[in-house]
Design an enzyme around this catalytic site. Structure first.
Site, PDB file in Angstrom:
ATOM      1  N   GLY A 122     -40.491   4.970 -36.176  1.00 42.29           N
ATOM      2  CA  GLY A 122     -41.732   5.118 -36.699  1.00 42.29           C
ATOM      3  C   GLY A 122     -41.765   5.832 -38.248  1.00 42.29           C
ATOM      4  CG  ASN A 123     -41.673   5.322 -41.166  1.00 41.17           C
ATOM      5  OD1 ASN A 123     -42.096   4.536 -41.813  1.00 41.17           O
ATOM      6  ND2 ASN A 123     -40.430   5.147 -40.914  1.00 41.17           N
ATOM      7  CB  SER A 145     -39.374   8.188 -43.255  1.00 41.80           C
ATOM      8  OG  SER A 145     -38.687   6.729 -42.719  1.00 41.80           O
ATOM      9  CD  GLU A 149     -37.349   2.024 -42.129  1.00 36.90           C
ATOM     10  OE1 GLU A 149     -37.113   1.727 -44.023  1.00 36.90           O
ATOM     11  OE2 GLU A 149     -36.385   1.231 -41.697  1.00 36.90           O
ATOM     12  CG  HIS A 205     -41.476   1.214 -39.813  1.00 35.35           C
ATOM     13  ND1 HIS A 205     -41.371   0.647 -39.479  1.00 35.35           N
ATOM     14  CD2 HIS A 205     -40.509   1.943 -39.546  1.00 35.35           C
ATOM     15  CE1 HIS A 205     -40.001  -0.142 -38.434  1.00 35.35           C
ATOM     16  NE2 HIS A 205     -39.772   1.068 -38.868  1.00 35.35           N
ATOM     17  CG  HIS A 218     -40.023   0.899 -34.262  1.00 34.48           C
ATOM     18  ND1 HIS A 218     -38.924   1.672 -33.879  1.00 34.48           N
ATOM     19  CD2 HIS A 218     -39.993   1.013 -35.040  1.00 34.48           C
ATOM     20  CE1 HIS A 218     -38.334   1.819 -34.816  1.00 34.48           C
ATOM     21  NE2 HIS A 218     -38.651   1.350 -35.519  1.00 34.48           N
ATOM     22  CG  HIS A 243     -36.675  -2.083 -38.210  1.00 36.33           C
ATOM     23  ND1 HIS A 243     -36.488  -1.977 -38.898  1.00 36.33           N
ATOM     24  CD2 HIS A 243     -36.857  -1.329 -37.238  1.00 36.33           C
ATOM     25  CE1 HIS A 243     -36.688  -1.234 -39.501  1.00 36.33           C
ATOM     26  NE2 HIS A 243     -37.547  -0.466 -38.211  1.00 36.33           N
TER      27      HIS A 243
HETATM   28  P1  13P Z   1     -37.368   7.763 -39.569  1.00 30.99           P
HETATM   29  O1  13P Z   1     -37.184   9.140 -39.244  1.00 30.99           O
HETATM   30  O2  13P Z   1     -36.189   8.541 -41.401  1.00 30.99           O
HETATM   31  O3  13P Z   1     -38.889   7.614 -40.748  1.00 30.99           O
HETATM   32  O4  13P Z   1     -37.094   6.218 -39.695  1.00 30.99           O
HETATM   33  C1  13P Z   1     -37.393   6.394 -37.808  1.00 30.99           C
HETATM   34  C2  13P Z   1     -37.594   4.713 -38.441  1.00 30.99           C
HETATM   35  O5  13P Z   1     -37.878   3.857 -37.492  1.00 30.99           O
HETATM   36  C3  13P Z   1     -36.787   3.557 -39.083  1.00 30.99           C
HETATM   37  O6  13P Z   1     -36.854   2.450 -39.063  1.00 30.99           O
END
Ligand code: 13P
Length: 229
Positions: free
Chosen positions: A32-33, A78, A80, A99, A101, A163
């Site tokens: 996540g980010n 990140s 993303e 973002h 999960h 995702h």
């Molecule tokens: P990052 O650690 O680069 O933020 O990536 C995590 C992620 O959820 C990619 O979709």
């Protein structure tokens, strides 16, 4: 206090809350980010890549410009970040991107199943549909392009196929609430689907009225930003 410290503190606080509440899929991982747009600048304050949230500190949060050139911070942002920047470019009303999960929305992501308008308070917050963005590998241009195409529906939550999710709003606190409302809706929708019985959605006229209110709210935010800058 540094120029971006207030933004960094807010990004860290919400990220750690999302992680502790399990919205990133695990409470100990780095998935996540989270980002915020710096008001009046082409710059974003964003979580670093692949760092556990419980050990993350204000100084670890990155600031980059829209070309990903570093402004502050010693870590890589990140992967993303380009998806977050694509979102800010496509949606002038948006100043915060999360973002996740999260579990139940991720279940719908593997069913490739959008969430229809089920509850009026959710539709008034998020918009008329929680649509699915077609799959592309994490961190790729293809994913950012797929996201950018869906943002034209002017909603506030999206399911990323196989995702996770993308939730967007004017600020991080409101966007956090969208994350919660999305998970509530996904959870209830999954439970209801599992019965095999027919599901009722909100009446079309009500959905149109609520979605118009969402768009009017966005237009007011765009006008506010234009007046300030
Ligand atoms: P990052 O650690 O680069 O933020 O990536 C995590 C992620 O959820 C990619 O979709």
């Amino acid at each position: 206090m540094g120029r971006y410290d207030d933004y960094k503190q807010r990004v860290l606080r919400i990220s750690q809350r999302l992680s502790a509440d399990g919205y990133f899929g695990s409470k100990s991982g780095s998935a996540g980010n989270v980002s915020m747009l710096v008001e009046g600048e082409d710059a974003v304050v964003v979580t670093p890549t692949r760092m556990q949230y419980d050990v993350m500190a204000v100084a670890d949060i990155c600031v980059v410009d829209f070309d990903l050139a570093p402004i502050e911070g010693e870590h890589k942002p990140s992967i993303e970040t380009p998806m977050h920047i694509a979102t800010y470019k496509a949606r002038a009303d948006v100043s915060a991107v999360i973002h996740t999960h999260q579990t139940f929305a991720s279940a719908l992501s593997i069913l490739n199943q959008p969430i229809p308008p089920l509850f009026d308070e959710v539709t008034l917050a998020i918009g008329n549909v929680i649509d699915v963005v077609p799959y592309a590998l994490s961190g790729t241009r293809e994913l950012h392009d797929n996201v950018a195409r869906k943002l034209a529906n002017r909603c506030h939550c999206y399911i990323l196929q196989n995702h996770g999710t993308l939730c967007i709003g004017t600020d991080l606190d409101k966007t956090f609430t969208f994350v919660e409302l999305l998970e509530k809706s996904a959870h209830i929708y999954m439970q209801a689907l599992a019965t095999g019985k027919p599901i009722t959605v909100l009446p079309e006229k009500t959905v149109a009225q609520l979605h118009a209110a969402v768009i009017a709210r966005q237009d007011r935010e765009i006008a506010r930003k234009q007046t300030n800058h």
